[in-house]
Design a protein around this motif. Structure first.
Motif, PDB file in Angstrom:
ATOM      1  N   ASP A  70     -10.221  64.778  46.287  1.00 33.55           N
ATOM      2  CA  ASP A  70      -9.360  63.838  45.588  1.00 33.55           C
ATOM      3  C   ASP A  70     -10.205  62.650  45.115  1.00 33.55           C
ATOM      4  O   ASP A  70     -11.395  62.551  45.437  1.00 33.55           O
ATOM      5  CB  ASP A  70      -8.171  63.409  46.440  1.00 33.55           C
ATOM      6  N   LYS A  71      -9.601  61.765  44.338  1.00 29.73           N
ATOM      7  CA  LYS A  71     -10.348  60.652  43.739  1.00 29.73           C
ATOM      8  C   LYS A  71     -10.968  59.735  44.783  1.00 29.73           C
ATOM      9  O   LYS A  71     -12.096  59.275  44.617  1.00 29.73           O
ATOM     10  CB  LYS A  71      -9.443  59.843  42.804  1.00 29.73           C
ATOM     11  N   SER A  95     -15.182  62.910  36.392  1.00 29.63           N
ATOM     12  CA  SER A  95     -14.311  63.654  37.287  1.00 29.63           C
ATOM     13  C   SER A  95     -15.082  64.758  38.014  1.00 29.63           C
ATOM     14  O   SER A  95     -14.507  65.502  38.812  1.00 29.63           O
ATOM     15  CB  SER A  95     -13.126  64.265  36.534  1.00 29.63           C
ATOM     16  N   GLU A 113      -6.616  67.689  40.219  1.00 30.46           N
ATOM     17  CA  GLU A 113      -5.503  67.008  39.553  1.00 30.46           C
ATOM     18  C   GLU A 113      -4.523  66.466  40.586  1.00 30.46           C
ATOM     19  O   GLU A 113      -4.256  67.123  41.597  1.00 30.46           O
ATOM     20  CB  GLU A 113      -4.770  67.978  38.620  1.00 30.46           C
ATOM     21  N   GLY A 114      -4.049  65.268  40.328  1.00 31.65           N
ATOM     22  CA  GLY A 114      -3.100  64.650  41.230  1.00 31.65           C
ATOM     23  C   GLY A 114      -3.726  64.022  42.462  1.00 31.65           C
ATOM     24  O   GLY A 114      -3.051  63.500  43.302  1.00 31.65           O
TER      25      GLY A 114
END
Length: 115
Positions: A70-71, A95, A113-114
């Motif tokens: 995740d980010k 990303s 994503e998300g």
């Protein structure tokens, strides 16, 4: 038919040193001794990397192993890589991040994503 990926074996000069890099970069890395004194196991994201002592590839190529993150984990890993003195290459609008270990193996962190 295969049921799942069992492990990925990577030939490295110093298994313990390589395992330490993964443990430094990934908070959830689990390092275990392998069979005998010639390898080390590193568990990342449910995948076992078997680090086998030997002569690694002389050069990099397009082969790589990608981990979905995740980010927040992406940013944390990037910072840990920089702190360890490991060069990173950002791609795809920041990303994706590519880095090499000490033995010409290439790894990618890919933001899901998300995340």
């Amino acid at each position: 038919m295969p049921k799942s990926l069992d492990h990925i074996a990577l030939v490295v000069r110093e298994p313990a040193r390589s395992a330490q890099l993964f443990a430094q970069v990934f908070d959830d890395a689990r390092v275990e001794p392998g069979e005998g004194d010639h390898d080390t196991l590193v568990w990342l994201g449910g995948v076992c990397l078997v680090l086998v002592r030997g002569e690694p590839p002389a050069t990099r190529n397009g082969d790589h192993i990608a981990f979905a993150v995740d980010k927040a984990e992406f940013a944390a890993c990037a910072e840990r890589l920089r702190a360890a003195g490991i060069a990173c290459l950002m791609a795809r609008g920041d990303s994706a991040l590519y880095f090499d270990d000490y033995d010409n193996h290439v790894f990618e962190l890919d933001v899901v994503e998300g995340g």
